[in-house]
Design a protein around this motif. Sequence first.
Motif, PDB file in Angstrom:
ATOM      1  N   ILE A   9     -41.485  -0.544  -4.031  1.00 24.66           N
ATOM      2  CA  ILE A   9     -42.269   0.680  -3.819  1.00 24.66           C
ATOM      3  C   ILE A   9     -42.770   1.229  -5.154  1.00 24.66           C
ATOM      4  O   ILE A   9     -43.944   1.561  -5.310  1.00 24.66           O
ATOM      5  CB  ILE A   9     -41.421   1.731  -3.065  1.00 24.66           C
ATOM      6  N   ALA A  10     -41.877   1.293  -6.127  1.00 26.85           N
ATOM      7  CA  ALA A  10     -42.282   1.793  -7.450  1.00 26.85           C
ATOM      8  C   ALA A  10     -43.353   0.893  -8.045  1.00 26.85           C
ATOM      9  O   ALA A  10     -44.309   1.372  -8.679  1.00 26.85           O
ATOM     10  CB  ALA A  10     -41.073   1.878  -8.377  1.00 26.85           C
ATOM     11  N   GLY A  11     -43.244  -0.388  -7.809  1.00 23.28           N
ATOM     12  CA  GLY A  11     -44.246  -1.334  -8.309  1.00 23.28           C
ATOM     13  C   GLY A  11     -45.594  -1.114  -7.646  1.00 23.28           C
ATOM     14  O   GLY A  11     -46.625  -1.043  -8.312  1.00 23.28           O
ATOM     15  N   GLU A  12     -45.588  -0.981  -6.330  1.00 20.09           N
ATOM     16  CA  GLU A  12     -46.837  -0.727  -5.599  1.00 20.09           C
ATOM     17  C   GLU A  12     -47.498   0.541  -6.104  1.00 20.09           C
ATOM     18  O   GLU A  12     -48.713   0.626  -6.212  1.00 20.09           O
ATOM     19  CB  GLU A  12     -46.556  -0.605  -4.094  1.00 20.09           C
ATOM     20  N   GLN A  13     -46.700   1.523  -6.418  1.00 21.63           N
ATOM     21  CA  GLN A  13     -47.257   2.814  -6.825  1.00 21.63           C
ATOM     22  C   GLN A  13     -47.428   2.923  -8.355  1.00 21.63           C
ATOM     23  O   GLN A  13     -47.551   4.024  -8.875  1.00 21.63           O
ATOM     24  CB  GLN A  13     -46.388   3.944  -6.284  1.00 21.63           C
TER      25      GLN A  13
END
Lengths: 420, 420
Positions: free
Chosen positions: A26-30
Amino acid sequence: MTSSMRLEADYILETYLPPEQAAEIIAGEQSSGTFVAVPGETPALKALAAAKVESLETIATYNAVPALDGRYPTDAAMPLHQVRMTLSWPIATVGTSLPNILATVAGNLFELACVTGLRIVDIRFPPPFFQKYKGPAFGIEGTRKLSGVQTGPMIGTIIKPSVGLTADQTASLVKDLVDGGIDFIKDDELQSDSSVCPFEDRVDRVMRVINEAAGRTGKKTMYAFNLTGDMDEMRRRHDKLVSAGATCLMVSLNSVGMAGFVDLRSFSQLPIHAHRNGWGYLTRHRSLGWSYVAWQKIWRLAGADHMHVNGVDNKFSEDNESVIRSARECLTPISEDKPCLVMPVFSSGQTVRQAHATYEGLQSDDLIVTAGGGIVAHPKGPAAGVQALRDAYQAATSGESLESAAKRSKELKLALEPGA
Amino acid sequence: MTSSMRLEADYILETYLPPEQAAEIIAGEQSSGTFVAVPGETPALKALAAAKVESLETIATYNAVPALDGRYPTDAAMPLHQVRMTLSWPIATVGTSLPNILATVAGNLFELACVTGLRIVDIRFPPPFFQKYKGPAFGIEGTRKLSGVQTGPMIGTIIKPSVGLTADQTASLVKDLVDGGIDFIKDDELQSDSSVCPFEDRVDRVMRVINEAAGRTGKKTMYAFNLTGDMDEMRRRHDKLVSAGATCLMVSLNSVGMAGFVDLRSFSQLPIHAHRNGWGYLTRHRSLGWSYVAWQKIWRLAGADHMHVNGVDNKFSEDNESVIRSARECLTPISEDKPCLVMPVFSSGQTVRQAHATYEGLQSDDLIVTAGGGIVAHPKGPAAGVQALRDAYQAATSGESLESAAKRSKELKLALEPGA
């Protein structure tokens, strides 16, 4: 970069992956935003730009059918983890634009394959947001000043029927309410501008009634005219309100959106009564969307003066605990320097019967209560409806029971009779 | 009033009440709007103003635990009805403002106590909306003209990493892509304006590269700059784009909102690339929120030129059938007079491997495909990534298999190797 220059958001995440792995996805996507390491993505750049998983706390692990559809079996139970997750972003790379920040804290992440549930439950803005955005221009104090209601709950109503009344019929209903001493009236969110009840016509006729009464009694009822529309319409309608001597405007937040709302705040000379209709599709599944705590912070920072919070024993699906939590949030500072306090607005099926629970829950008389049918359908008419509601709230704030107050108030007594 | 002067919306409703009763409650909430008959609410007025239940068709009746929380037991199965419901409203009373219409078709109704599930699945606008709102200014034809891509899919990419690159680094990446003959590039939705990569700086440096190449080759790559922000920022950034010779702008719809978007459409001299990030919280529970069919109609009418539809075999939770249905919807006229056709934009984990399924599903080459990692992470660099993706789509549209095309294209062959 100090932590005070990072934007933070809290989520309740449900996932079938190990929580640490899901949080990193999630942190990567964002932040880096792709599924492979790309040439420019150096460790230094990652350190500068990446969203960071600040904390991750497992709430529960269980077997269940995932709440949300996805590319996994949705007809059978599977092992799931529910975690509280905090992410942060450096504003040096994501900026301080409130509209664009929505894409950061509430963008693609809800759609990720590893997410079987995701709800944003809180947001914390670093100082630059409070420098850039203005918060409420009027808030509680300004609303009390303009309405002349120095203390106590503001007794209000919504024009009902919501649509169909002409400007003349609206003004005639307003006259009864104003003569009954009402503090606050609002348009319904369905009523804005139509051939049956054009906005300008409604403003002219309603404000004639309100201004006339104010000249006579000194009390100027606050009327929140719903100017929701395109930006040019809202600008024109705002100017019309100012020239007609109106003291409030109303806008549907999910209709107008953040960029339009910030613009409205920049030119509005009147308090902004913020209606949350559509809130149901943002919140009604417990494993998806927005909590009111997170959502209302954004609109308060952007400049709402009054925020709708539903009402105790409402006609909707929300329970009282949730309603009171939302209302109390409106009276909780967002930051020390800029608290952005707003008037909580109680509505939906409100009558004299909810006064005590409302006041006891909120523990403050900084509130607007709007009863539609609860006022205008009083057996003795709208003026009696206003008096009954005022007497009920007066009893609540002074610690008197409803039954006891009804002995002194015939309007309250009538409002309490079966079928009323 | 003819039926052509009514706004219609279709819903999938789940309720524990007899469906007729629930539908009347919903129609009542969305027109007269209160829980009791009020003095002004005459039969004549009701006939003029009330929302009408146009049709009600039972899909299924079953025992289940309600999907959404409410004031009913949510831990036990109960008898539920699932129905397809069509409501209509007379525009004489609800008006023709697109922002305010959102409050009508998608306002309080999601919260009603009798609703255990509600999803808006379609909307039909009567003619006055098509007179008032402009639809796409460029659409498919205008996009092809500006980009010089007369036929075939437009091969595109998203600048990745999403955030962290400076304007110079972005321009340097753009140079490789432009030299590789790419048709379309877009900012990521996380990238708008920040101290690390200021908007104006990025525009200057990127457009210098694009304009220089256009002067040399005659092909001007279309770059969608993300100008999402407050209205004054978007206006300023739009003017900057025009003066720098840019040919597209991008905006996050859920960030900007409807009023701001309509305003942007009114002044934009460039095609509007509409990003749907946040779509997950609007749609991801099957019994709540918005279908893409209903949602995209509103934005197309308001003026989007390109609409995001996710991608085949994406990294998100959406299945391919849903993606293709969304994409085909973009190429389906909203009305005969004003079809409002827009370019569907495929993204999310796109590589050469999805070209065939995408083209076969859409049955049209009017599409933009944006591959982030799928292009820039090509073993031979971004230019080879562009060529590989172009060759894959060329094969798909000409009916050649990927394997066969890979025999002629070394870039495609490399892109298909394990680990690429």
